[in-house]
Design a protein around this motif. Structure first.
Motif, PDB file in Angstrom:
ATOM      1  N   ARG A  42      -0.598  16.658   6.560  1.00 34.08           N
ATOM      2  CA  ARG A  42      -1.801  15.836   6.672  1.00 34.08           C
ATOM      3  C   ARG A  42      -1.524  14.345   6.484  1.00 34.08           C
ATOM      4  N   LEU A  43      -0.249  13.990   6.325  1.00 32.08           N
ATOM      5  CA  LEU A  43       0.073  12.578   6.042  1.00 32.08           C
ATOM      6  C   LEU A  43      -0.348  11.662   7.185  1.00 32.08           C
ATOM      7  N   GLY A  44      -0.114  12.057   8.416  1.00 28.54           N
ATOM      8  CA  GLY A  44      -0.465  11.205   9.552  1.00 28.54           C
ATOM      9  C   GLY A  44      -1.942  10.894   9.613  1.00 28.54           C
ATOM     10  N   ALA A  45      -2.760  11.921   9.448  1.00 28.09           N
ATOM     11  CA  ALA A  45      -4.213  11.723   9.478  1.00 28.09           C
ATOM     12  C   ALA A  45      -4.668  10.876   8.296  1.00 28.09           C
ATOM     13  N   ALA A  46      -4.061  11.125   7.136  1.00 33.26           N
ATOM     14  CA  ALA A  46      -4.425  10.359   5.943  1.00 33.26           C
ATOM     15  C   ALA A  46      -4.047   8.894   6.103  1.00 33.26           C
ATOM     16  N   LEU A  47      -2.883   8.643   6.684  1.00 30.50           N
ATOM     17  CA  LEU A  47      -2.428   7.265   6.875  1.00 30.50           C
ATOM     18  C   LEU A  47      -3.354   6.511   7.818  1.00 30.50           C
ATOM     19  N   ALA A  48      -3.844   7.177   8.842  1.00 33.35           N
ATOM     20  CA  ALA A  48      -4.759   6.531   9.783  1.00 33.35           C
ATOM     21  C   ALA A  48      -6.038   6.089   9.070  1.00 33.35           C
ATOM     22  N   VAL A  49      -6.544   6.926   8.184  1.00 31.16           N
ATOM     23  CA  VAL A  49      -7.744   6.575   7.421  1.00 31.16           C
ATOM     24  C   VAL A  49      -7.473   5.375   6.521  1.00 31.16           C
ATOM     25  N   LEU A  50      -6.338   5.393   5.833  1.00 36.64           N
ATOM     26  CA  LEU A  50      -6.014   4.291   4.927  1.00 36.64           C
ATOM     27  C   LEU A  50      -5.884   2.976   5.684  1.00 36.64           C
ATOM     28  N   ASN A 101      -2.372   3.887  -3.752  1.00 35.40           N
ATOM     29  CA  ASN A 101      -1.920   2.836  -4.658  1.00 35.40           C
ATOM     30  C   ASN A 101      -1.870   1.526  -3.895  1.00 35.40           C
ATOM     31  N   LEU A 102      -2.710   0.587  -4.263  1.00 37.09           N
ATOM     32  CA  LEU A 102      -2.736  -0.729  -3.630  1.00 37.09           C
ATOM     33  C   LEU A 102      -2.301  -1.772  -4.655  1.00 37.09           C
ATOM     34  N   GLY A 103      -1.013  -1.986  -4.723  1.00 43.49           N
ATOM     35  CA  GLY A 103      -0.489  -3.006  -5.619  1.00 43.49           C
ATOM     36  C   GLY A 103      -0.843  -2.803  -7.073  1.00 43.49           C
ATOM     37  N   GLY A 104      -0.839  -1.555  -7.531  1.00 42.13           N
ATOM     38  CA  GLY A 104      -1.162  -1.266  -8.924  1.00 42.13           C
ATOM     39  C   GLY A 104      -2.587  -0.824  -9.156  1.00 42.13           C
ATOM     40  N   ASP A 105      -3.407  -0.816  -8.113  1.00 40.99           N
ATOM     41  CA  ASP A 105      -4.755  -0.247  -8.185  1.00 40.99           C
ATOM     42  C   ASP A 105      -4.680   1.152  -7.584  1.00 40.99           C
ATOM     43  N   ALA A 149       0.857  -1.185   0.000  1.00 43.39           N
ATOM     44  CA  ALA A 149       0.000   0.000   0.000  1.00 43.39           C
ATOM     45  C   ALA A 149       0.888   1.229   0.000  1.00 43.39           C
ATOM     46  N   GLU A 150       0.587   2.159  -0.886  1.00 47.03           N
ATOM     47  CA  GLU A 150       1.356   3.402  -0.982  1.00 47.03           C
ATOM     48  C   GLU A 150       0.390   4.573  -0.905  1.00 47.03           C
ATOM     49  N   LEU A 151       0.761   5.577  -0.134  1.00 41.50           N
ATOM     50  CA  LEU A 151      -0.078   6.752   0.060  1.00 41.50           C
ATOM     51  C   LEU A 151       0.736   8.002  -0.213  1.00 41.50           C
ATOM     52  N   LEU A 152       0.193   8.884  -1.046  1.00 36.05           N
ATOM     53  CA  LEU A 152       0.813  10.176  -1.335  1.00 36.05           C
ATOM     54  C   LEU A 152      -0.200  11.274  -1.066  1.00 36.05           C
ATOM     55  N   VAL A 153       0.251  12.371  -0.472  1.00 40.37           N
ATOM     56  CA  VAL A 153      -0.606  13.525  -0.216  1.00 40.37           C
ATOM     57  C   VAL A 153       0.137  14.788  -0.623  1.00 40.37           C
ATOM     58  N   THR A 154      -0.619  15.805  -1.020  1.00 35.57           N
ATOM     59  CA  THR A 154      -0.005  17.060  -1.444  1.00 35.57           C
ATOM     60  C   THR A 154       0.389  17.938  -0.259  1.00 35.57           C
ATOM     61  N   ASP A 155      -0.167  17.670   0.922  1.00 37.30           N
ATOM     62  CA  ASP A 155       0.155  18.443   2.122  1.00 37.30           C
ATOM     63  C   ASP A 155       0.843  17.531   3.127  1.00 37.30           C
ATOM     64  N   PRO A 156       2.171  17.660   3.312  1.00 38.90           N
ATOM     65  CA  PRO A 156       2.889  16.771   4.236  1.00 38.90           C
ATOM     66  C   PRO A 156       2.332  16.783   5.652  1.00 38.90           C
TER      67      PRO A 156
END
Length: 325
Positions: free
Chosen positions: A21-29, A189-193, A12-19
């Motif tokens: 907010r990465l922690g909050a975004a990661l928790a959701v993912l 990005n989940l393994g190419g999805d 699983a890969e996560l990218l965000v435009t606002d660094p």
């Protein structure tokens, strides 16, 4: 800002435009991935879908997430005329894919039923005399499902495999939730999805394409830009491969035969409005073989298909790409 971690048997890969907010975004993912795994994993005896299999022949009320995942899988079957069918579970297991790859890799030699491949390389079945008994999948139409009341009757002998569409659903759900919660652009990005939501960085999200999504960043076959609220999905036969019955097989099954499809495409990448639609189409294309480009074109789906011999075919609307040097 980006982060990556193992999940759902892939990366699983996560990218965000606002660094910030990465922690909050990661928790959701992580929450979304844990929920989809608990609902849909056929490798967990405590998952909801495992309990549904145990109750075969009886009416069962399922939870909201499994109901959504089942609706998505049945819709995929309907839209592809059964070329993508969730009732291939028994066939996939008969081919030897009966455990999560990460677990199998750690115990690949213990028994015939425990052998599959890692992300890289090919594993041998311990006893090639053990061969799958192939046959047409039971068919998605045999699953009785009332989406309003979330009631399911799974006939005895029918085994579901929601893996591909459920992973794509997780990407769609997570990207939408992250954008709503964090308020910034995001790419899951989940393994190419892949699913993008919200404003992308300047020039869009640059996506590296290749046979191996993990290695494509450093060795891409091509690169395309994914813009706001877009989706890409890649299906392929080069990563999840193993030896079974004296031959090499992989994780994509043709429901019409219960066996792996005739080899024509190494990978197929499709662009669509949702990851679920992109994944459904890319999986169908692998199964359809030579007829895939025309099938995709009739449905106005931009796609890039790489043949087993390295030839590349694109359908109308496929975005301009930068080829690897």
């Amino acid at each position: 800002m980006t982060t990556a971690f193992p999940a759902l048997g892939t990366t699983a890969e996560l990218l965000v435009t606002d660094p910030a907010r990465l922690g909050a975004a990661l928790a959701v993912l992580r929450e979304e991935l844990a929920a989809i795994d608990a609902a849909c994993s056929r490798f967990r005896p405590d998952s909801e879908i495992s309990r549904l299999h145990e109750a075969a022949g009886r009416e069962v009320r399922v939870g909201p997430l499994l109901a959504e995942a089942l609706a998505v899988a049945l819709r995929a079957a309907r839209l592809t005329d059964g070329v993508v069918d969730p009732t291939v579970g028994a066939a996939v297991r008969a081919l030897g894919y009966d455990r999560d790859f990460a677990l199998v890799a750690a115990d690949r030699h213990t028994s015939v039923s425990n052998v599959a491949n890692e992300s890289f390389g090919t594993a041998e079945v311990a006893n090639d005399s053990f061969a799958a008994s192939f046959g047409r999948a039971p068919g998605w139409h045999r699953v009785l499902f009332d989406p309003v009341r979330r009631l399911v009757v799974l006939p005895r002998g029918v085994h579901l495999d929601l893996g591909a569409t459920a992973k794509a659903l997780a990407a769609d759900r997570a990207a939408r939730r992250i954008h709503a919660a964090a308020g910034c652009g995001t790419l899951v990005n989940l393994g190419g999805d892949l699913r993008a939501a919200g404003p992308p960085p300047d020039g869009g999200w640059l996506v590296a394409l290749g046979d191996d999504h993990a290695a494509a960043v450093t060795r891409p076959d091509a690169t395309v830009a994914l813009h706001r609220d877009g989706a890409l999905a890649t299906s392929g036969t080069t990563r999840r491969r193993w030896r079974h019955g004296g031959r090499t097989v992989h994780h994509i099954v043709d429901p019409r035969t219960g066996d792996v499809p005739e080899a024509r495409w190494r990978t197929v990448t499709v662009a669509a409005k949702s990851t679920v639609d992109a994944n459904t189409a890319s999986t169908a294309a692998i199964v359809l073989g030579a007829g895939a480009p025309a099938w995709l074109e009739r449905r106005h789906l931009p796609a890039r298909l790489t043949g087993v011999d390295g030839d590349v075919v694109t359908t109308p609307g496929w975005p301009g790409e930068r080829e690897a040097a």
